[in-house]
Scaffold this active site. Structure first.
Site, PDB file in Angstrom:
ATOM      1  N   ASP A  50      -8.796  -6.836  -4.838  1.00  0.00           N
ATOM      2  CA  ASP A  50      -8.555  -5.455  -4.392  1.00  0.00           C
ATOM      3  C   ASP A  50      -9.321  -4.471  -5.266  1.00  0.00           C
ATOM      4  OD1 ASP A  50      -7.532  -3.048  -3.443  1.00  0.00           O
ATOM      5  OD2 ASP A  50      -5.474  -3.769  -3.359  1.00  0.00           O
TER       6      ASP A  50
ATOM      7  N   HIS B 266      -8.157  -5.172  -0.464  1.00  0.00           N
ATOM      8  CA  HIS B 266      -6.857  -4.538  -0.265  1.00  0.00           C
ATOM      9  C   HIS B 266      -6.160  -5.049   0.996  1.00  0.00           C
ATOM     10  CE1 HIS B 266      -3.770  -1.533  -0.733  1.00  0.00           C
ATOM     11  NE2 HIS B 266      -4.041  -0.988   0.440  1.00  0.00           N
TER      12      HIS B 266
ATOM     13  N   SER C 171       0.838  -1.191   0.000  1.00  0.00           N
ATOM     14  CA  SER C 171       0.000   0.000   0.000  1.00  0.00           C
ATOM     15  C   SER C 171       0.881   1.254   0.000  1.00  0.00           C
ATOM     16  CB  SER C 171      -0.959  -0.033   1.192  1.00  0.00           C
ATOM     17  OG  SER C 171      -1.987   0.914   1.047  1.00  0.00           O
TER      18      SER C 171
END
Length: 266
Positions: free
Chosen positions: A215, A244, A35
């Site tokens: 995701d 995610h 991320s």
């Protein structure tokens, strides 16, 4: 609120200088991040993954080497997209809508925590998936005496989101949340480098890009593109219903891919 605007490029540049100049690190085998951490891993490659970088080193054989020898960006792309910026902006607007935001001058002793809680709830929806929420919560209510629908209905999913928002209030502050999401929005490896292709075409170090197949926040087409931008890049999929957050929850799959990659590259 008086706080400087800081980019992902700025953050990584500072980290590189601290590693080299303050800690005396001679070389980094691999930078791994998911991320926001994945964005930084991409930036590490752009800033220190070539022999022409200011951070390049000379080995014992008098050969120029990249300071960073490999990277593993997870669940991110080459740049923050309009979709991701929009989701970040909605979260920031939740904080701005709290009266305690006070037009950008919140009190540090009484910050806009209600807005922060709503921002976190928005985030918790974008981090997961419809399938995951349905399997975990469905249309279940808390207790048999609650109203079956309407404003008094106590949905399990509502309770979960409220809990996550309240818990977040003890771990984060609103100003930090705003500045971190703004920094994520700056992510664009091609900025001031002639575009993303030009930014990574000379980064010859091995790169493993991992994506989560469910995701919705950072969809896998962004990771396939990112892997293709690295001349020595490869893409692998993590199978998960967690969206995610799969990069955090699917530890066995993530670890297996990283371990195999590290064993294949010095």
């Amino acid at each position: 609120m008086d706080f400087p605007d800081i980019s992902v490029q700025d953050t990584v540049r500072i980290q590189l200088r601290m590693l080299r100049d303050e800690l005396g690190i001679q070389s980094i085998k691999c930078v791994v991040g998911g991320s926001f951490g994945g964005m930084q891993a991409v930036e590490y490659a752009a800033q220190a993954g070539t022999i022409t970088s200011p951070f390049s080193i000379i080995d014992d054989g008098k050969v120029m080497r990249p300071f960073v020898r490999s990277v593993v960006p997870i669940a991110c792309g080459a740049a923050h997209t309009a979709w991701q910026i929009a989701i970040s902006e909605v979260q920031r607007q939740a904080i701005y809508a709290d009266p305690k935001w006070n037009n950008g001058n919140p009190s540090l002793d009484d910050p806009p925590l209600r807005g922060l809680a709503v921002a976190r709830q928005i985030g918790m929806v974008s981090y997961r998936t419809p399938v995951g929420y349905e399997k975990r919560f469905g249309r279940q209510l808390r207790g048999e005496t609650t109203a079956p629908y309407g404003s008094k209905a106590s949905w399990q999913v509502k309770s979960y989101l409220e809990y996550q928002g309240k818990k977040f209030q003890t771990r984060f502050d609103p100003i930090t949340y705003i500045k971190l999401t703004e920094q994520m929005d700056t992510h664009d490896v091609g900025r001031n480098r002639g575009g993303k292709e030009a930014a990574l075409i000379k980064v010859l170090i091995p790169a493993l890009v991992l994506g989560i197949d469910s995701d919705v926040l950072y969809p896998t087409h962004e990771q396939t593109e990112l892997a293709s931008l690295f001349p020595n890049g490869q893409f692998k999929v993590i199978n998960s219903e967690a969206g995610h957050d799969g990069f955090l929850l699917e530890q066995d799959q993530v670890a297996a891919n990283i371990t195999e990659f590290l064993q294949c590259h010095d």
